[in-house]
Structure formats: C-alpha cells, structure tokens
Write a protein that holds these residues in place. Structure first.
Motif, PDB file in Angstrom:
ATOM      1  N   GLU A 295       0.831  -1.199   0.000  1.00 13.53           N
ATOM      2  CA  GLU A 295       0.000   0.000   0.000  1.00 13.53           C
ATOM      3  C   GLU A 295       0.867   1.251   0.000  1.00 13.53           C
ATOM      4  N   SER A 296       2.183   1.082  -0.118  1.00 12.11           N
ATOM      5  CA  SER A 296       3.096   2.226  -0.077  1.00 12.11           C
ATOM      6  C   SER A 296       3.120   2.952  -1.418  1.00 12.11           C
ATOM      7  N   LEU A 297       3.655   4.145  -1.408  1.00 12.36           N
ATOM      8  CA  LEU A 297       3.774   4.931  -2.631  1.00 12.36           C
ATOM      9  C   LEU A 297       4.901   4.428  -3.515  1.00 12.36           C
ATOM     10  N   ARG A 298       5.933   3.834  -2.932  1.00 18.54           N
ATOM     11  CA  ARG A 298       7.108   3.354  -3.657  1.00 18.54           C
ATOM     12  C   ARG A 298       6.846   1.967  -4.194  1.00 18.54           C
ATOM     13  N   MET A 299       6.941   1.821  -5.506  1.00 22.29           N
ATOM     14  CA  MET A 299       6.757   0.518  -6.148  1.00 22.29           C
ATOM     15  C   MET A 299       8.067   0.117  -6.786  1.00 22.29           C
ATOM     16  N   PRO A 300       8.699  -0.968  -6.309  1.00 19.90           N
ATOM     17  CA  PRO A 300       9.951  -1.388  -6.929  1.00 19.90           C
ATOM     18  C   PRO A 300       9.714  -1.902  -8.339  1.00 19.90           C
ATOM     19  N   GLY A 301      10.643  -1.657  -9.213  1.00 21.76           N
ATOM     20  CA  GLY A 301      10.530  -2.093 -10.595  1.00 21.76           C
ATOM     21  C   GLY A 301      11.194  -3.436 -10.831  1.00 21.76           C
ATOM     22  N   LYS A 302      10.868  -4.027 -11.941  1.00 23.80           N
ATOM     23  CA  LYS A 302      11.435  -5.314 -12.332  1.00 23.80           C
ATOM     24  C   LYS A 302      12.957  -5.204 -12.373  1.00 23.80           C
ATOM     25  N   GLY A 303      13.628  -6.191 -11.761  1.00 20.21           N
ATOM     26  CA  GLY A 303      15.078  -6.240 -11.745  1.00 20.21           C
ATOM     27  C   GLY A 303      15.716  -5.614 -10.519  1.00 20.21           C
ATOM     28  N   GLU A 304      14.953  -4.850  -9.725  1.00 20.34           N
ATOM     29  CA  GLU A 304      15.527  -4.246  -8.526  1.00 20.34           C
ATOM     30  C   GLU A 304      15.715  -5.301  -7.445  1.00 20.34           C
ATOM     31  N   HIS A 305      16.710  -5.072  -6.603  1.00 24.96           N
ATOM     32  CA  HIS A 305      17.006  -5.965  -5.484  1.00 24.96           C
ATOM     33  C   HIS A 305      16.398  -5.339  -4.232  1.00 24.96           C
ATOM     34  N   VAL A 306      15.551  -6.085  -3.523  1.00 27.74           N
ATOM     35  CA  VAL A 306      14.837  -5.548  -2.374  1.00 27.74           C
ATOM     36  C   VAL A 306      14.928  -6.463  -1.162  1.00 27.74           C
ATOM     37  N   ARG A 307      14.644  -5.873  -0.013  1.00 25.81           N
ATOM     38  CA  ARG A 307      14.449  -6.624   1.228  1.00 25.81           C
ATOM     39  C   ARG A 307      13.062  -6.232   1.718  1.00 25.81           C
ATOM     40  N   VAL A 308      12.200  -7.208   1.933  1.00 26.95           N
ATOM     41  CA  VAL A 308      10.816  -6.963   2.328  1.00 26.95           C
ATOM     42  C   VAL A 308      10.552  -7.599   3.681  1.00 26.95           C
ATOM     43  N   LYS A 309       9.890  -6.840   4.558  1.00 25.60           N
ATOM     44  CA  LYS A 309       9.424  -7.382   5.835  1.00 25.60           C
ATOM     45  C   LYS A 309       7.910  -7.242   5.845  1.00 25.60           C
ATOM     46  N   GLY A 310       7.226  -8.281   6.324  1.00 24.65           N
ATOM     47  CA  GLY A 310       5.777  -8.235   6.377  1.00 24.65           C
ATOM     48  C   GLY A 310       5.219  -9.526   6.925  1.00 24.65           C
ATOM     49  N   LYS A 311       3.924  -9.665   6.782  1.00 27.44           N
ATOM     50  CA  LYS A 311       3.236 -10.851   7.271  1.00 27.44           C
ATOM     51  C   LYS A 311       2.766 -11.704   6.102  1.00 27.44           C
ATOM     52  N   VAL A 312       2.971 -12.997   6.225  1.00 27.06           N
ATOM     53  CA  VAL A 312       2.542 -13.946   5.196  1.00 27.06           C
ATOM     54  C   VAL A 312       1.063 -14.247   5.407  1.00 27.06           C
ATOM     55  N   GLY A 313       0.320 -14.234   4.315  1.00 25.96           N
ATOM     56  CA  GLY A 313      -1.106 -14.538   4.386  1.00 25.96           C
ATOM     57  C   GLY A 313      -1.552 -15.234   3.120  1.00 25.96           C
ATOM     58  N   ASN A 314      -2.821 -15.603   3.098  1.00 22.24           N
ATOM     59  CA  ASN A 314      -3.398 -16.187   1.896  1.00 22.24           C
ATOM     60  C   ASN A 314      -4.823 -15.681   1.746  1.00 22.24           C
ATOM     61  N   VAL A 315      -5.333 -15.795   0.559  1.00 23.72           N
ATOM     62  CA  VAL A 315      -6.690 -15.342   0.279  1.00 23.72           C
ATOM     63  C   VAL A 315      -7.694 -16.350   0.818  1.00 23.72           C
ATOM     64  N   ALA A 316      -7.406 -17.631   0.654  1.00 22.36           N
ATOM     65  CA  ALA A 316      -8.324 -18.682   1.094  1.00 22.36           C
ATOM     66  C   ALA A 316      -7.577 -20.003   1.211  1.00 22.36           C
ATOM     67  N   VAL A 317      -8.193 -20.955   1.893  1.00 20.33           N
ATOM     68  CA  VAL A 317      -7.684 -22.322   1.972  1.00 20.33           C
ATOM     69  C   VAL A 317      -8.819 -23.236   1.516  1.00 20.33           C
ATOM     70  N   MET A 318      -8.513 -24.017   0.475  1.00 20.99           N
ATOM     71  CA  MET A 318      -9.517 -24.948  -0.049  1.00 20.99           C
ATOM     72  C   MET A 318      -8.898 -26.329  -0.162  1.00 20.99           C
ATOM     73  N   GLY A 319      -9.535 -27.291   0.459  1.00 24.28           N
ATOM     74  CA  GLY A 319      -9.029 -28.654   0.410  1.00 24.28           C
ATOM     75  C   GLY A 319      -7.638 -28.778   1.006  1.00 24.28           C
ATOM     76  N   GLY A 320      -7.334 -27.956   1.987  1.00 24.91           N
ATOM     77  CA  GLY A 320      -6.026 -27.990   2.629  1.00 24.91           C
ATOM     78  C   GLY A 320      -4.932 -27.279   1.848  1.00 24.91           C
TER      79      GLY A 320
END
Length: 73
Positions: free
Chosen positions: A31-56
């Motif tokens: 949701e940040s204003l800065r969008m890294p472009g293709k080929g850039e090297h980044v370090r990301v911190k955040g929370k892992v999530g999923n949209v849904a779980v179906m059939g495990g």
C-alpha cells in the motif's frame, strides 16, 4: 530478493510485485507509494497470508508488506 514483476490496479490503493529469493517466488501486496521495478534488489518485511484455503491448499499466498528496503547495485 529480486523483483521479477510489478503491477497495480487503477483506482485501487494496492500494488503488487513478485520477488524471487533463488528458491521460489512469492507475491507482495503493498500500500506504499514506492513501487519497486522489475530487476531491482529488495528486502521486504511483512506478514505472510493467503486469500483462502480450499481442500487444505493455500490460495493466493502472499506477503503483506510492512517495510521495503530497495538495495542499490
């Protein structure tokens, strides 16, 4: 991690980019204003999530970005 792709949806505050750490890829939701472009090297911190779980099985696995550090080569 290297950014392999990035995209946004017009009129929505969310942006997405995909990163690869050499073992696989995962989408990052940002949701940040800065969008890294293709080929850039980044370090990301955040929370892992999923949209849904179906059939495990996780659908829409992603990281919700809390902090982004773009590395200069």
């Amino acid at each position: 991690m290297n950014v392999t792709d990035s995209w946004g949806v017009p009129l929505l505050p969310f942006k997405f980019y995909r990163v690869d750490d050499g073992t696989g890829q995962i989408a990052v939701l940002s949701e940040s204003l800065r969008m890294p472009g293709k080929g850039e090297h980044v370090r990301v911190k955040g929370k892992v999530g999923n949209v849904a779980v179906m059939g495990g099985r996780s659908l829409g696995l992603h990281i919700r970005e809390e902090h982004l550090d773009v590395r200069r080569n």
